[in-house]
Design a protein around this motif. Structure first.
Motif: not given
Length: 632
Positions: A394-412, A440-446
């Protein structure tokens, strides 16, 4: 007593200032990349007709009443000064009986008094109430639109400034537009009527009047422009002085002002701001006085005191085509026509142009679209399911650098998950994406294998209870503050407050008012007590997932321990994701995710992470040393 939502609709302006301060840092970055929009996307006429149409739709009787009232306020007086005076003078000079003259004077008085009475009745018995209803309906429309906006909209400084301007100036715009429309219609009817009367008396009189007014119109336009510029500059300088007003009346600044010697500095700056206002008035005074004098000398002195009387005198004394009554009627009509033309072509246009810019922002705000769209399905808020986060960036609008990068997580289901890391690591942003406050800019939440974008936004958010780091306490009852609903369940409210550790005595139970915006007897809470009320919201809401952002930030160590214990017990049948900088709260978490620079750099239980002796262990030991050193 106003309901929760009615009160929320008229919250104090200080909330705007707090929100502004909260996002100031991000705005500084965004402002560099936001392209400046054109000031006006629609024509002045289009904007005026638009807002008039909106007002007519919300309150047709008020709009029609204002138009009729404009005619009643302007036309009778001007007709009397032309036709009424002409009749009386002609009656006197022709030797009419006194009874007829008395009758005419009585009729004139009745017309003037009747118009004033009708105007008074309209304003006192209808206008005030109808105007307030119109304010309410228009503001309600704005608030409903604001609620539907994406959180991203608040991060856009230009959009947010326009939004605040729209909200704060809506009532002023309504009154201003209604007043201008009233006078505009009144002057149009007056101009047509008086011009027609003078035309029947002598067409050349009308030509002279129009010629004089049009000849000096450039000076009137210049004068109007100067007054408009003065008003704009005054607004700018007054805004500076208003800052000091906020400092001395807002509670936010009260402690700092009283505990430090900053008052002399503030008063000095206030004096400078006041001097700027006075200097601005002085700067425009000579120019405005000069052009006002030119206008008065030209229109009234040269035109109405020399050329027009000269022609009228010729017609009355030499040609004898006009009566003495015609002379006075034409003379008075000239002033009436001059006032109408100046108002319709200069003053009203300048004011309408100024109002149109704000109306254009209002139109843009209402037309603004949201990016977070509903899915086709409806999510069920039943038992907790597995949450999967895959390759999320995820990258905030107006920012050039992403705030989150390739986050992977599983919560049971039913897990208690802690997110830790230094400030700016992306923890709050991750929870905002979970709640779909941003997409998100890319990726998904299920959730249970289903992308959260496939369900409606409201049904998805209803699965979560969230307590934010920058939580707010509303000016309503304790019960309404906990339930965030108009009909709170007293038993559940008390139970939720008990879980959060709230122990303050409430004079009226859950009906006790918080803050003193609407009730003088409202109670004021400390920072810790306010946070417990906010945490109680998570316990009150019947949902499978709970997100807590710094739930113990304002609590003492004992209250923090009790909260953690109560939280784990009350949320036993829920999935909990919480953010904390106090790592003592993470010890009992099922899993801890360590974040740094927008990435997950480690994961495990407290014992596993301590054994790795990495970033988490370093942070934990650093905090633990503070307590052990005190004990030693």
């Amino acid at each position: 007593m106003p309901s929760l939502w009615q009160r929320a609709a008229i919250m104090p302006k200080c909330l705007h200032f707090r929100l502004h301060a909260t996002r100031a840092g991000r705005w500084m970055k965004l402002s560099k990349s936001v392209k400046k929009e054109k000031e006006t996307q629609h024509s002045m006429f289009s904007n005026i007709m638009f807002i008039l149409g909106v007002m007519f739709k919300l309150s047709p009787a008020l709009v029609i009443g204002e138009l009729v009232n404009g005619v009643i306020r302007i036309l009778p007086g001007r007709l009397v000064s032309v036709i009424g005076i002409k009749y009386i003078i002609d009656a006197v000079t022709s030797g009419e009986r006194l009874e007829r003259i008395y009758y005419a004077v009585g009729l004139i008085a009745a017309i003037i008094v009747g118009g004033r009475v009708l105007t008074l009745i309209f304003r006192e018995f209808y206008w005030n109430m109808a105007r307030e209803r119109l304010y309410y309906r228009l503001n309600k429309q704005l608030y409903e639109k604001a609620k539907s906006l994406d959180l991203e909209s608040y991060d856009n400084p230009e959009f947010y400034n326009n939004f605040i301007l729209t909200i704060e100036s809506s009532s002023e715009n309504i009154q201003g537009i209604l007043g201008m429309i009233q006078w505009y219609v009144g002057n149009i009817i007056s101009f047509i009527t008086i011009a027609s009367i003078i035309f029947t008396i002598d067409p050349w009189c009308l030509v002279i009047i129009l010629g004089v007014v049009i000849a000096f119109m450039p000076i009137s336009r210049k004068l109007s422009k100067l007054q408009y510029e003065r008003r704009i500059d005054n607004t700018k300088y007054h805004r500076r002085s208003d800052y000091f007003q906020r400092i001395f009346y807002l509670q936010d600044y009260a402690k700092e002002v009283r505990m430090n010697n900053i008052t002399p500095l503030l008063l000095e700056r206030y004096n400078d701001a006041a001097d700027d206002v006075i200097d601005n008035q002085r700067r425009y005074y000579k120019k405005i006085s000069f052009f006002t004098g030119m206008q008065e000398i030209g229109v009234q002195g040269l035109g109405f005191m020399f050329v027009l009387p000269l022609y009228l005198g010729y017609c009355v004394l030499i040609k004898q085509t006009l009566s003495a009554g015609d002379f006075v009627a034409t003379f008075n009509g000239a002033y009436s026509i001059a006032m109408s033309i100046n108002f319709l072509t200069i003053w009203a246009i300048a004011r309408f142009s100024e109002q149109a810019k704000t109306i254009d922002k209002y139109r843009g705000f209402l037309k603004s679209d949201f990016k977070i769209k509903d899915g086709e399905k409806t999510a069920e808020a039943g038992k907790p399911k597995t949450i999967e986060i895959k390759n999320l960036s995820f990258t905030y609008p107006g920012n050039s650098e992403p705030t989150l990068k390739n986050i992977n997580m599983t919560v049971k289901p039913y897990e208690k998950i802690a997110l830790v890391g230094y400030n700016g690591a992306g923890k709050t942003t991750l929870t905002n994406l979970l709640l779909r406050l941003y997409d998100a800019t890319s990726g998904e939440i299920l959730i249970d294998g289903e992308n959260i974008k496939e369900v409606t936004v409201n049904s998805h958010r209803n699965r979560f209870a969230a307590v934010f780091q920058d939580f707010q306490t509303f000016a309503c009852t304790v019960g309404e503050n906990v339930a965030l609903d108009v009909d709170p369940d007293e038993h559940r409210v008390l139970e939720a407050l008990g879980h959060s550790g709230f122990s303050k005595e409430l004079p009226n139970g859950t009906d006790t008012e918080l803050l003193r915006e609407f009730e003088d007897s409202g109670i004021m809470l400390s920072g810790g007590e306010s946070q417990k009320v906010a945490v109680a919201r998570a316990f009150y809401k019947d949902c499978p997932y709970v997100i807590l952002d710094e739930p113990s930030a304002n609590l003492d160590p004992i209250a923090e321990y009790n909260l953690n214990k109560a939280m784990m017990e009350a949320a036993e049948h829920k999935t909990v994701i919480f953010i904390s900088h106090r790592l003592s709260t993470t010890v009992n978490a099922d899993r801890i995710y360590v974040m740094e620079n927008g990435e997950i750099i480690d994961c495990g239980s407290h014992e596993e992470l301590m054994a790795k002796n990495g970033t988490y262990a370093y942070m934990f030991k650093l905090q633990a040393e503070k307590y052990t050193s005190v004990e030693d």
